[in-house]
Design a protein around this motif. Structure first.
Motif, PDB file in Angstrom:
ATOM      1  N   ASN A 163       0.811  -1.209   0.000  1.00 26.26           N
ATOM      2  CA  ASN A 163       0.000   0.000   0.000  1.00 26.26           C
ATOM      3  C   ASN A 163       0.844   1.258   0.000  1.00 26.26           C
ATOM      4  O   ASN A 163       2.050   1.213   0.211  1.00 26.26           O
ATOM      5  CB  ASN A 163      -0.894  -0.002   1.248  1.00 26.26           C
ATOM      6  CG  ASN A 163      -0.062   0.080   2.514  1.00 26.26           C
ATOM      7  OD1 ASN A 163       0.218   1.160   3.004  1.00 26.26           O
ATOM      8  ND2 ASN A 163       0.377  -1.065   3.037  1.00 26.26           N
TER       9      ASN A 163
ATOM     10  N   ASN B 156      -3.697   3.128  -2.727  1.00 25.25           N
ATOM     11  CA  ASN B 156      -4.028   1.833  -3.316  1.00 25.25           C
ATOM     12  C   ASN B 156      -3.599   0.717  -2.378  1.00 25.25           C
ATOM     13  O   ASN B 156      -2.592   0.833  -1.682  1.00 25.25           O
ATOM     14  CB  ASN B 156      -3.306   1.615  -4.650  1.00 25.25           C
ATOM     15  CG  ASN B 156      -3.751   2.584  -5.713  1.00 25.25           C
ATOM     16  OD1 ASN B 156      -2.954   3.368  -6.194  1.00 25.25           O
ATOM     17  ND2 ASN B 156      -5.009   2.553  -6.083  1.00 25.25           N
TER      18      ASN B 156
ATOM     19  N   ARG C  92      -2.637  -3.241  -2.948  1.00 26.02           N
ATOM     20  CA  ARG C  92      -2.287  -4.128  -4.044  1.00 26.02           C
ATOM     21  C   ARG C  92      -2.164  -5.551  -3.530  1.00 26.02           C
ATOM     22  O   ARG C  92      -1.284  -5.856  -2.733  1.00 26.02           O
ATOM     23  CB  ARG C  92      -0.987  -3.656  -4.695  1.00 26.02           C
ATOM     24  CG  ARG C  92      -1.153  -2.317  -5.418  1.00 26.02           C
ATOM     25  CD  ARG C  92       0.149  -1.706  -5.887  1.00 26.02           C
ATOM     26  NE  ARG C  92       1.053  -1.302  -4.817  1.00 26.02           N
ATOM     27  CZ  ARG C  92       0.904  -0.213  -4.064  1.00 26.02           C
ATOM     28  NH1 ARG C  92      -0.133   0.571  -4.227  1.00 26.02           N
ATOM     29  NH2 ARG C  92       1.774   0.088  -3.137  1.00 26.02           N
TER      30      ARG C  92
ATOM     31  N   VAL D 101      -5.943  -4.472  -7.670  1.00 29.37           N
ATOM     32  CA  VAL D 101      -5.645  -3.185  -7.054  1.00 29.37           C
ATOM     33  C   VAL D 101      -6.953  -2.568  -6.570  1.00 29.37           C
ATOM     34  O   VAL D 101      -7.926  -2.479  -7.321  1.00 29.37           O
ATOM     35  CB  VAL D 101      -4.949  -2.223  -8.038  1.00 29.37           C
ATOM     36  CG1 VAL D 101      -4.710  -0.858  -7.396  1.00 29.37           C
ATOM     37  CG2 VAL D 101      -3.638  -2.819  -8.536  1.00 29.37           C
TER      38      VAL D 101
ATOM     39  N   ASP E  21      -8.774   0.806  -5.070  1.00 32.67           N
ATOM     40  CA  ASP E  21      -8.656   2.258  -4.954  1.00 32.67           C
ATOM     41  C   ASP E  21      -9.346   2.677  -3.670  1.00 32.67           C
ATOM     42  O   ASP E  21     -10.497   2.301  -3.426  1.00 32.67           O
ATOM     43  CB  ASP E  21      -9.310   2.945  -6.149  1.00 32.67           C
ATOM     44  CG  ASP E  21      -8.607   2.607  -7.453  1.00 32.67           C
ATOM     45  OD1 ASP E  21      -7.366   2.689  -7.488  1.00 32.67           O
ATOM     46  OD2 ASP E  21      -9.296   2.259  -8.426  1.00 32.67           O
TER      47      ASP E  21
END
Length: 143
Positions: free
Chosen positions: A41, A52, A54, A60, A62
């Motif tokens: 992150n 984000n 990940r 991913v 948002d």
């Protein structure tokens, strides 16, 4: 309650963790610790910060920080864009920390699952149990 919120579901996972809220807060807000229990992150605990998450699976998320009350409440959006509407998620995650005699009562809520997102909802229920077990381990190891 609005009609839209009446149609959505919320995952709630609660745990009692034998550490004070300050230690949990650290693991919830420091990027290197978040990476250990959740995902990699670029998190910053500031309202309005966009970041984000990940996943190792290549996805991913948002996110945007909505609420920061140190040692008490942390909330952020959890948005996952997907071609399949059943997994296209626009939700909010909220962590609430309450001091108790034995440490902290941690409540995690992820709200915003639509009726057509039964698989995503079920995956979140299982996923958050795993994430919070890892969180507790990280807090214990960094104590």
């Amino acid at each position: 309650m609005s009609a839209a919120s009446a149609l959505t579901r919320t995952v709630i996972v609660e745990r009692e963790i034998a550490h004070p809220p300050e230690k949990l807060w650290r693991a919830l807000t420091q990027p290197h610790l978040i990476s250990e229990w959740l995902m990699s992150n670029d998190f910053n605990p500031a309202v309005g910060h966009r970041f984000n998450l990940r996943g190792e699976w290549g996805g991913v998320l948002d996110c945007e920080v909505l609420v920061v009350e140190p040692h008490k409440t942390l909330s952020y959006t959890w948005i996952f864009k997907h071609d399949d509407p059943a997994f296209d998620l626009n939700s909010v995650v909220t962590f609430t920390l309450t001091p108790i005699a034995t440490g902290t009562h941690l409540r995690m809520e992820q709200s915003g699952f639509r009726p057509d997102q039964k698989l995503a909802y079920g995956g979140a229920k299982a996923g958050w149990r795993t994430f919070l077990a890892k969180l507790e381990q990280v807090v214990t190891e960094t104590a």
